[in-house]
Design a protein around this motif. Structure first.
Motif, short mmCIF file in Angstrom:
data_model
loop_
_atom_site.label_atom_id
_atom_site.label_comp_id
_atom_site.label_asym_id
_atom_site.label_seq_id
_atom_site.Cartn_x
_atom_site.Cartn_y
_atom_site.Cartn_z
N ARG A 102 0.83 -1.20 0.00
CA ARG A 102 0.00 0.00 0.00
C ARG A 102 0.87 1.26 0.00
O ARG A 102 0.63 2.21 -0.74
CB ARG A 102 -0.93 -0.01 1.22
CG ARG A 102 -2.00 1.07 1.20
CD ARG A 102 -2.87 0.97 2.45
NE ARG A 102 -3.59 -0.29 2.51
CZ ARG A 102 -4.77 -0.51 1.93
NH1 ARG A 102 -5.35 0.47 1.26
NH2 ARG A 102 -5.36 -1.67 2.03
N ARG A 103 1.91 1.26 0.84
CA ARG A 103 2.81 2.40 0.90
C ARG A 103 3.52 2.61 -0.44
O ARG A 103 3.74 3.74 -0.89
CB ARG A 103 3.84 2.20 2.01
CG ARG A 103 3.28 2.29 3.41
CD ARG A 103 2.94 3.71 3.74
NE ARG A 103 2.21 3.82 5.01
CZ ARG A 103 1.70 4.93 5.47
NH1 ARG A 103 1.83 6.03 4.77
NH2 ARG A 103 1.05 4.97 6.61
N ALA A 104 3.91 1.50 -1.06
CA ALA A 104 4.59 1.60 -2.35
C ALA A 104 3.65 2.17 -3.41
O ALA A 104 4.06 2.95 -4.27
CB ALA A 104 5.09 0.21 -2.78
N ILE A 105 2.39 1.79 -3.34
CA ILE A 105 1.40 2.30 -4.30
C ILE A 105 1.16 3.79 -4.07
O ILE A 105 1.07 4.56 -5.03
CB ILE A 105 0.10 1.49 -4.18
CG1 ILE A 105 0.32 0.06 -4.68
CG2 ILE A 105 -1.03 2.15 -4.97
CD1 ILE A 105 -0.79 -0.91 -4.32
N TYR A 106 1.06 4.20 -2.81
CA TYR A 106 0.91 5.63 -2.51
C TYR A 106 2.07 6.42 -3.13
O TYR A 106 1.86 7.43 -3.81
CB TYR A 106 0.94 5.87 -1.00
CG TYR A 106 -0.28 5.44 -0.23
CD1 TYR A 106 -1.50 5.18 -0.86
CD2 TYR A 106 -0.23 5.30 1.15
CE1 TYR A 106 -2.61 4.80 -0.13
CE2 TYR A 106 -1.34 4.92 1.89
CZ TYR A 106 -2.53 4.66 1.25
OH TYR A 106 -3.61 4.29 1.98
N ALA B 28 3.42 -0.82 -11.95
CA ALA B 28 4.81 -1.11 -12.32
C ALA B 28 5.79 -0.38 -11.42
O ALA B 28 6.78 -0.95 -10.97
CB ALA B 28 5.03 -0.71 -13.78
N ARG B 29 5.52 0.89 -11.12
CA ARG B 29 6.41 1.67 -10.26
C ARG B 29 6.42 1.10 -8.83
O ARG B 29 7.46 1.08 -8.18
CB ARG B 29 5.97 3.13 -10.25
CG ARG B 29 6.74 4.06 -9.30
CD ARG B 29 8.15 4.33 -9.79
NE ARG B 29 8.20 5.04 -11.04
CZ ARG B 29 8.25 6.37 -11.18
NH1 ARG B 29 8.22 7.14 -10.10
NH2 ARG B 29 8.31 6.93 -12.37
N ALA B 30 5.27 0.63 -8.37
CA ALA B 30 5.17 0.11 -7.00
C ALA B 30 5.64 -1.33 -6.88
O ALA B 30 5.85 -1.83 -5.77
CB ALA B 30 3.73 0.21 -6.52
N GLY B 31 5.81 -2.01 -8.02
CA GLY B 31 6.24 -3.40 -7.98
C GLY B 31 5.14 -4.36 -7.56
O GLY B 31 5.40 -5.38 -6.90
N VAL B 32 3.90 -4.04 -7.95
CA VAL B 32 2.76 -4.92 -7.64
C VAL B 32 1.98 -5.17 -8.92
O VAL B 32 2.17 -4.49 -9.93
CB VAL B 32 1.83 -4.27 -6.58
CG1 VAL B 32 2.59 -3.97 -5.30
CG2 VAL B 32 1.16 -3.02 -7.12
N THR C 66 -3.88 -6.00 -7.86
CA THR C 66 -3.77 -5.63 -6.45
C THR C 66 -4.37 -4.26 -6.24
O THR C 66 -5.08 -4.01 -5.25
CB THR C 66 -2.29 -5.63 -6.01
OG1 THR C 66 -1.76 -6.95 -6.12
CG2 THR C 66 -2.14 -5.16 -4.57
N ILE C 67 -4.09 -3.35 -7.15
CA ILE C 67 -4.63 -2.00 -7.04
C ILE C 67 -6.15 -2.01 -7.21
O ILE C 67 -6.88 -1.40 -6.43
CB ILE C 67 -3.97 -1.06 -8.06
CG1 ILE C 67 -2.47 -0.94 -7.76
CG2 ILE C 67 -4.63 0.32 -8.06
CD1 ILE C 67 -1.71 -0.06 -8.72
#
Length: 212
Positions: free
Chosen positions: A17-21, A43-47, A51-52
């Protein structure tokens, strides 16, 4: 044999979640809202993008939650640094000084690239997406408005502001011009401008009687 522990899904979800933020905020800042996509955020968050979509219905919803979290982190950092009244407008007994302080901070935030890009994106998206607009107002704008209302009511109780003044309308006199100038980008948004708004709002525009 050492006992193996199952992965902590809660911790993993929080990390994702933090990576997506962070990904959403950085991409909007770099490329603009229109060019930011769910796929790019994933892609930027590595998920995975699923998931999003499992957590949010749209990129606007992702950005709104990320932006609210950014504000919470800033408030927590200020509190940890020993700042008083992180969630309130100061009441020093000098209403003009207190309002100028908070409006100057608003100017600084709107001029800060970290906040500017997502704020513009959410303001624009809220116009065309009623649900996002309502959530943006409920979770961000209304709590901020309440801070002004409480401070202005305290000023009324102290006899500094007229009893018949509506604090909410008075708040809009102070903050509305700042947002208007910021949205149009035609004139600079400065501390001096913020100070002048406070002076105009508190002292009015009518000529004053000459001093003897």
């Amino acid at each position: 044999m050492a006992e193996s522990k199952a992965p902590d899904s809660t911790r993993r979800s929080e990390k994702s979640r933090r990576a997506i933020y962070a990904a959403a905020l950085s991409l909007v800042g770099e490329n603009g809202y229109a060019k930011t996509t769910i796929e790019g955020i994933a892609a930027r968050a590595g998920v995975g993008k699923q998931t999003i979509y499992r957590w949010w219905p749209s990129k606007a919803a992702v950005l709104l939650e990320a932006f609210l979290d950014l504000g919470e982190q800033a408030a927590e950092a200020a509190e940890a640094a020993g700042a008083d009244g992180a969630y309130e407008i100061p009441d020093t007994g000098d209403l003009a000084a207190d309002l100028k302080l908070v409006l100057r901070a608003t100017v600084d935030e709107l001029n800060d690239p970290t906040f500017e890009a997502p704020t513009r994106a959410l303001a624009a998206e809220g116009i065309v997406d009623a649900k996002i607009g309502a959530e943006y107002a409920e979770k961000l704008l209304e709590p901020q408005a309440a801070l002004y209302v409480r401070r202005l009511r305290a000023a009324q109780e102290a006899g500094v502001v007229r009893d018949d003044i509506d604090p909410r309308t008075a708040m809009e006199l102070l903050t509305g011009p700042i947002v208007h100038r910021w949205l149009l980008r035609t004139l600079p948004l400065t501390h001096a401008y913020a100070d002048s708004l406070v002076d105009y709002a508190l002292n009015g525009l009518a000529p004053r009687p000459p001093r003897h």
